[in-house]
Design a protein around this motif. Structure first.
Motif, PDB file in Angstrom:
ATOM      1  N   VAL A  13       0.681  -1.105  -0.020  1.00  0.00           N
ATOM      2  CA  VAL A  13       0.004   0.137  -0.054  1.00  0.00           C
ATOM      3  C   VAL A  13       0.974   1.171  -0.088  1.00  0.00           C
ATOM      4  N   ASP A  14       0.752   2.154  -0.973  1.00  0.00           N
ATOM      5  CA  ASP A  14       1.650   3.328  -1.122  1.00  0.00           C
ATOM      6  C   ASP A  14       0.957   4.416   0.163  1.00  0.00           C
ATOM      7  N   GLU A  15       1.723   5.463   0.280  1.00  0.00           N
ATOM      8  CA  GLU A  15       1.436   6.524   1.112  1.00  0.00           C
ATOM      9  C   GLU A  15      -0.079   7.228   0.778  1.00  0.00           C
ATOM     10  N   GLU A  16      -0.708   7.022  -0.121  1.00  0.00           N
ATOM     11  CA  GLU A  16      -2.024   7.340  -0.142  1.00  0.00           C
ATOM     12  C   GLU A  16      -3.087   6.270  -0.094  1.00  0.00           C
ATOM     13  N   GLY A  17      -2.846   5.217   0.218  1.00  0.00           N
ATOM     14  CA  GLY A  17      -3.532   4.178   0.696  1.00  0.00           C
ATOM     15  C   GLY A  17      -4.017   3.452  -0.486  1.00  0.00           C
ATOM     16  N   VAL A  18      -3.326   3.438  -1.572  1.00  0.00           N
ATOM     17  CA  VAL A  18      -3.671   2.526  -2.810  1.00  0.00           C
ATOM     18  C   VAL A  18      -2.894   1.441  -2.800  1.00  0.00           C
ATOM     19  N   ARG A  19      -3.670   0.313  -3.241  1.00  0.00           N
ATOM     20  CA  ARG A  19      -2.938  -0.898  -3.279  1.00  0.00           C
ATOM     21  C   ARG A  19      -2.275  -0.972  -4.752  1.00  0.00           C
ATOM     22  N   GLU A  20      -0.926  -1.378  -4.572  1.00  0.00           N
ATOM     23  CA  GLU A  20      -0.054  -1.661  -5.739  1.00  0.00           C
ATOM     24  C   GLU A  20       0.562  -2.882  -5.792  1.00  0.00           C
ATOM     25  N   PRO A  21       0.918  -3.548  -6.998  1.00  0.00           N
ATOM     26  CA  PRO A  21       1.482  -4.809  -7.187  1.00  0.00           C
ATOM     27  C   PRO A  21       2.888  -5.071  -6.555  1.00  0.00           C
ATOM     28  N   GLY A  22       3.360  -6.220  -6.036  1.00  0.00           N
ATOM     29  CA  GLY A  22       4.676  -6.375  -5.711  1.00  0.00           C
ATOM     30  C   GLY A  22       5.065  -7.990  -6.040  1.00  0.00           C
ATOM     31  N   GLY A  23       6.127  -8.280  -5.850  1.00  0.00           N
ATOM     32  CA  GLY A  23       6.741  -9.498  -6.025  1.00  0.00           C
ATOM     33  C   GLY A  23       6.857  -9.930  -7.801  1.00  0.00           C
ATOM     34  N   SER A  24       6.070 -11.011  -8.059  1.00  0.00           N
ATOM     35  CA  SER A  24       6.067 -11.603  -9.485  1.00  0.00           C
ATOM     36  C   SER A  24       5.014 -10.771 -10.160  1.00  0.00           C
ATOM     37  N   VAL A  25       5.132  -9.824 -11.118  1.00  0.00           N
ATOM     38  CA  VAL A  25       4.136  -9.192 -11.755  1.00  0.00           C
ATOM     39  C   VAL A  25       3.931  -9.525 -13.150  1.00  0.00           C
ATOM     40  N   HIS A  26       2.676  -9.809 -13.370  1.00  0.00           N
ATOM     41  CA  HIS A  26       2.295 -10.143 -14.842  1.00  0.00           C
ATOM     42  C   HIS A  26       1.358  -9.196 -15.752  1.00  0.00           C
ATOM     43  N   ALA A  27       1.510  -9.199 -16.843  1.00  0.00           N
ATOM     44  CA  ALA A  27       0.331  -8.471 -17.725  1.00  0.00           C
ATOM     45  C   ALA A  27      -0.876  -9.318 -17.673  1.00  0.00           C
TER      46      ALA A  27
END
Length: 94
Positions: A13-27
């Motif tokens: 979660v970024d500083e604005e509270g939005v979920r962001e991807p992490g780890g292994s990232v796929h399209a």
């Protein structure tokens, strides 16, 4: 929104509270149950991030401290290799 979204193995979660991807990232193409490289989302335990475009994930991987590994097969399938010229056939066989 145009272009593929993102599916990832973990999140932060970024500083604005939005979920962001992490780890292994796929399209991931919306409306399907698999990534562009063919990995099934549910069986692989990938979480969908429909609000994050693949282009934005590439930017996040370069600019954040969070660990993100972009799938090289999804990168090729999305066709967004910015530093290289796209492959074209000049003299196809008959």
């Amino acid at each position: 929104m145009t272009g593929p979204a993102v599916a990832a193995s973990s999140r932060w979660v970024d500083e604005e509270g939005v979920r962001e991807p992490g780890g292994s990232v796929h399209a991931w193409q919306r409306g399907t149950n698999q990534t562009l490289c063919g990995v099934p989302l549910h069986k692989a335990g990938l979480e969908r991030f429909p609000h994050v475009l693949w282009i934005d994930a590439r930017w996040l991987a370069d600019t954040t401290e969070e660990r993100m590994v972009l799938c090289h097969r999804c990168t090729a399938a999305a066709g967004d290799r910015g530093d290289r010229r796209r492959w074209t056939r000049h003299r196809p066989r008959p």
